[in-house]
Design a protein around this motif. Structure first.
Motif, mmCIF file in Angstrom:
data_model
loop_
_atom_site.group_PDB
_atom_site.id
_atom_site.type_symbol
_atom_site.label_atom_id
_atom_site.label_comp_id
_atom_site.label_asym_id
_atom_site.label_seq_id
_atom_site.Cartn_x
_atom_site.Cartn_y
_atom_site.Cartn_z
ATOM 1 N N VAL A 64 0.842 -1.204 0.000
ATOM 2 C CA VAL A 64 0.000 0.000 0.000
ATOM 3 C C VAL A 64 0.876 1.253 0.000
ATOM 4 O O VAL A 64 1.798 1.391 0.812
ATOM 5 N N LEU A 65 0.562 2.172 -0.913
ATOM 6 C CA LEU A 65 1.242 3.467 -0.994
ATOM 7 C C LEU A 65 0.208 4.583 -0.852
ATOM 8 O O LEU A 65 -0.962 4.406 -1.211
ATOM 9 N N GLU A 66 0.642 5.722 -0.344
ATOM 10 C CA GLU A 66 -0.264 6.870 -0.234
ATOM 11 C C GLU A 66 -0.704 7.295 -1.637
ATOM 12 O O GLU A 66 0.057 7.228 -2.594
ATOM 13 N N HIS A 67 -1.950 7.749 -1.728
ATOM 14 C CA HIS A 67 -2.471 8.131 -3.034
ATOM 15 C C HIS A 67 -1.819 9.422 -3.529
ATOM 16 O O HIS A 67 -1.598 10.354 -2.744
ATOM 17 N N GLN A 79 0.063 15.183 -3.145
ATOM 18 C CA GLN A 79 0.174 16.468 -3.834
ATOM 19 C C GLN A 79 -0.632 17.556 -3.122
ATOM 20 O O GLN A 79 -0.226 18.714 -3.072
ATOM 21 N N GLN A 80 -1.765 17.156 -2.536
ATOM 22 C CA GLN A 80 -2.669 18.132 -1.923
ATOM 23 C C GLN A 80 -2.281 18.468 -0.483
ATOM 24 O O GLN A 80 -2.364 19.617 -0.070
ATOM 25 N N TYR A 81 -1.866 17.454 0.280
ATOM 26 C CA TYR A 81 -1.669 17.655 1.719
ATOM 27 C C TYR A 81 -0.223 17.495 2.187
ATOM 28 O O TYR A 81 0.108 17.907 3.298
ATOM 29 N N LYS A 82 0.623 16.889 1.368
ATOM 30 C CA LYS A 82 1.989 16.593 1.809
ATOM 31 C C LYS A 82 3.030 17.107 0.811
ATOM 32 O O LYS A 82 4.105 16.527 0.675
ATOM 33 N N SER A 83 2.700 18.195 0.138
ATOM 34 C CA SER A 83 3.571 18.651 -0.950
ATOM 35 C C SER A 83 4.978 19.024 -0.473
ATOM 36 O O SER A 83 5.946 18.875 -1.214
ATOM 37 N N LYS A 84 5.096 19.487 0.792
ATOM 38 C CA LYS A 84 6.432 19.837 1.323
ATOM 39 C C LYS A 84 7.305 18.596 1.493
ATOM 40 O O LYS A 84 8.532 18.689 1.498
ATOM 41 N N GLU A 85 6.649 17.446 1.657
ATOM 42 C CA GLU A 85 7.392 16.182 1.833
ATOM 43 C C GLU A 85 7.349 15.325 0.575
ATOM 44 O O GLU A 85 7.612 14.120 0.624
#
Length: 230
Positions: free
Chosen positions: A200-203, A208-214
């Motif tokens: 399983v990988l994050e969608h 792109q929407q919530y973790k763009s800094k990472e």
């Protein structure tokens, strides 16, 4: 002998959903709605899948109406279809945030030719689902957003996954995008015995929407996981 790409093109040509849906939900079929979608989809699969190599399966949710809901190519908006894949679509111009992450990751993986030689990307429900608001606007919907919707499309999803597998996929290990998606894929897998191990990988949309800094951390995680190093 039919190539992997020819089989996908045939699958997409006959693709339709004629089952019931709960009130307020609609299914959009880009292949029926826009003749150019069929054409650019054909160009894509003839370009990147013109062989009979076995590929690993990356499992999404269902297409968005700005990505594969227009181009017919999973996680690919018209911008990336042209800039990364070299295929221009004239009748539509779309930007889709999941596509941004996927193609940044694909570029770091080694580019579309290397990536698509090893992986096949699609969804258990391979057509776009939308929900109509009270104001009459159409919003993207996921097959699992509504329990009644999931129950209505479940048999079609199992049938579709079996058809994907019959194209010539390595099912010993599949990569599922989205943690909630994975819960439902596990249910389908338990019922129909489709796959071996689920990774399983994050969608991409969530990243792109919530973790763009990472974002770079997630790109690295994808590449390590897809190369079986995680």
């Amino acid at each position: 002998m039919e190539s992997f790409g020819d089989k996908i093109i045939s699958f997409n040509r006959q693709l339709q959903y004629s089952g019931a849906l709960p009130d307020g939900f609609q299914v959009l079929n880009p292949y029926a709605d826009n003749p150019e979608t069929m054409e650019v989809m054909r160009q894509f699969y003839q370009k990147f899948y013109a062989d009979s190599e076995k590929r690993k399966f990356i499992v999404g949710i269902n297409p968005s109406r700005h990505g594969a809901g227009v181009t017919g190519v999973p996680f690919t908006d018209t911008k990336r279809l042209e800039s990364a894949c070299g295929i221009k679509m004239r009748s539509a111009h779309t930007h889709e945030i999941s596509s941004v992450f996927m193609y940044d990751m694909i570029q770091e993986f080694g580019g579309p030719i290397d990536f698509y030689k090893q992986f096949y990307v699609n969804s258990p429900f391979p057509l776009a689902i939308v929900r109509k608001t009270k104001e009459g606007k159409l919003l993207n919907a996921n097959y699992y957003d509504d329990n009644k919707l999931f129950e209505m499309v479940k048999d079609f999803m199992i049938l579709t996954l079996k058809e994907h597998i019959s194209l010539g996929l390595d099912t010993s290990q599949v990569y599922v995008l989205g943690k909630k998606n994975a819960l439902f894929i596990q249910k389908l897998n338990k019922e129909a015995q489709l796959f071996g191990q689920l990774k399983v990988l994050e969608h991409p949309r969530y990243i792109q929407q919530y973790k763009s800094k990472e974002k770079q951390l997630y790109i690295d995680k994808y590449i390590l996981t897809l190369n079986n190093l995680l």
